[in-house]
Design a protein around this motif. Structure first.
Motif, PDB file in Angstrom:
ATOM      1  N   TYR A 180       3.996 -15.654   4.021  1.00  0.00           N
ATOM      2  CA  TYR A 180       2.871 -16.918   3.326  1.00  0.00           C
ATOM      3  C   TYR A 180       2.735 -17.169   2.001  1.00  0.00           C
ATOM      4  N   GLY A 188       2.352  -7.048  -1.698  1.00  0.00           N
ATOM      5  CA  GLY A 188       1.226  -6.097  -2.136  1.00  0.00           C
ATOM      6  C   GLY A 188       1.536  -5.920  -3.778  1.00  0.00           C
ATOM      7  N   HIS A 189       0.631  -5.333  -5.268  1.00  0.00           N
ATOM      8  CA  HIS A 189       1.663  -5.006  -6.534  1.00  0.00           C
ATOM      9  C   HIS A 189       0.447  -4.359  -6.920  1.00  0.00           C
ATOM     10  N   GLU A 237      -8.887  -8.003 -11.474  1.00  0.00           N
ATOM     11  CA  GLU A 237      -8.463  -9.652 -10.156  1.00  0.00           C
ATOM     12  C   GLU A 237     -10.049  -9.947  -9.447  1.00  0.00           C
ATOM     13  N   TYR A 254     -10.975 -11.530  -5.643  1.00  0.00           N
ATOM     14  CA  TYR A 254     -10.213 -12.323  -4.853  1.00  0.00           C
ATOM     15  C   TYR A 254     -11.708 -12.638  -3.480  1.00  0.00           C
ATOM     16  N   TYR A 277       5.981  -4.719  -8.216  1.00  0.00           N
ATOM     17  CA  TYR A 277       6.237  -4.427  -6.635  1.00  0.00           C
ATOM     18  C   TYR A 277       7.079  -3.307  -6.266  1.00  0.00           C
TER      19      TYR A 277
HETATM   20  C1  S6P Z   1      -1.559 -12.025  -8.062  1.00  0.00           C
HETATM   21  C2  S6P Z   1      -2.648 -12.510  -7.109  1.00  0.00           C
HETATM   22  C3  S6P Z   1      -1.783 -13.549  -5.307  1.00  0.00           C
HETATM   23  C4  S6P Z   1      -1.190 -12.836  -4.778  1.00  0.00           C
HETATM   24  C5  S6P Z   1      -0.728 -13.815  -3.772  1.00  0.00           C
HETATM   25  C6  S6P Z   1       0.756 -12.613  -2.928  1.00  0.00           C
HETATM   26  O1  S6P Z   1      -1.833 -11.181  -9.129  1.00  0.00           O
HETATM   27  O2  S6P Z   1      -2.539 -10.183  -6.399  1.00  0.00           O
HETATM   28  O3  S6P Z   1      -1.680 -14.180  -6.136  1.00  0.00           O
HETATM   29  O4  S6P Z   1       0.311 -12.433  -5.794  1.00  0.00           O
HETATM   30  O5  S6P Z   1      -1.718 -12.633  -2.874  1.00  0.00           O
HETATM   31  O6  S6P Z   1       0.891 -11.127  -3.087  1.00  0.00           O
HETATM   32  P1  S6P Z   1       1.992 -10.251  -3.695  1.00  0.00           P
HETATM   33  O7  S6P Z   1       1.916  -9.180  -3.296  1.00  0.00           O
HETATM   34  O8  S6P Z   1       3.551 -10.724  -2.857  1.00  0.00           O
HETATM   35  O9  S6P Z   1       1.808 -11.287  -5.331  1.00  0.00           O
END
Ligand code: S6P
Ligand code: ZN
Length: 191
Positions: free
Chosen positions: A61, A96-97, A106, A108, A169
């Motif tokens: 990704y 995921g975090h 947030e 989306y 993370y």
């Molecule tokens: C940032 C937001 C997204 C993620 C992206 C990648 O808060 O949630 O931009 O950073 O989808 O996921 P990840 O878990 O690797 O940061």
């Protein structure tokens, strides 16, 4: 957390985003996560190793952004593009975090593809919300989040969140989410 008085003053700006593809031509930050960055996340480690070898460590990704100051008051935004595929029976997902500043939410907005946003809290709550073009997912403060692509094209989302949020993370790397999404006999299943 920083206060309003430390918020940097910048000039207004605009940029174009292709709402069909998610392309953000003026993005200056480009985060790429490859299959090899996902070691330890999927159930079938051998299937991940096979993919890394067979397809020369393909992109899993990517995130595109034109950053703003990472300070209270500003809003960070980005395009998240998660490619389709499976590791064994498990659909591709983002790491995921939690947000480092946990009391930050947030949004989306899904532009393309289909999948789920899985979310959990440290108290053990779990939610999975369907993502498809035109669907907005609100991730409240304190909820860890991961997107999962259950479709055949990239899952593209426009994300907006407080610029000071940060990414944590550690918990997800160690404990994951309460449920995984896999394909069993051509059906999407939560296990
Ligand atoms: C940032 C937001 C997204 C993620 C992206 C990648 O808060 O949630 O931009 O950073 O989808 O996921 P990840 O878990 O690797 O940061
Ligand atoms: Zn986030």
């Amino acid at each position: 957390m920083k206060t309003e008085t430390s918020t940097m003053i910048i000039n207004p700006f605009s940029l174009g985003i292709d709402l069909e593809t998610g392309d953000m031509p003026n993005a200056t930050n480009h985060l790429v996560r490859r299959a090899s960055d996902m070691k330890g996340y999927y159930l079938n480690e051998n299937a991940l190793e096979d993919l890394i070898k067979k397809d020369s460590d393909p992109i899993h990704y990517e995130v595109f952004e034109l950053p703003v100051p990472e300070e209270y008051g500003h809003l960070m935004y980005c395009i998240s593009k998660l490619y389709p595929g499976k590791i064994g029976e498990e659909y591709f997902f983002t790491k995921g975090h939690y947000h480092t500043v946990e009391q930050t939410a947030e949004i989306y907005l899904c532009l393309k593809g289909e999948g789920y946003m899985v979310m959990k809290t440290s108290e053990g709550k779990f939610e999975a919300i369907r993502m498809e073009r035109g669907q907005m997912v609100y991730v409240p403060p304190f909820w860890a989040h991961r997107s999962i692509n259950t479709g055949v094209e990239p899952l593209v989302s426009f994300c907006i969140y407080p610029a000071e949020a940060g990414h944590n993370y550690g918990d997800i790397k160690e404990h994951g989410f309460p449920k995984r999404i896999v394909e069993i006999e051509n059906s999407i299943c939560f296990i």
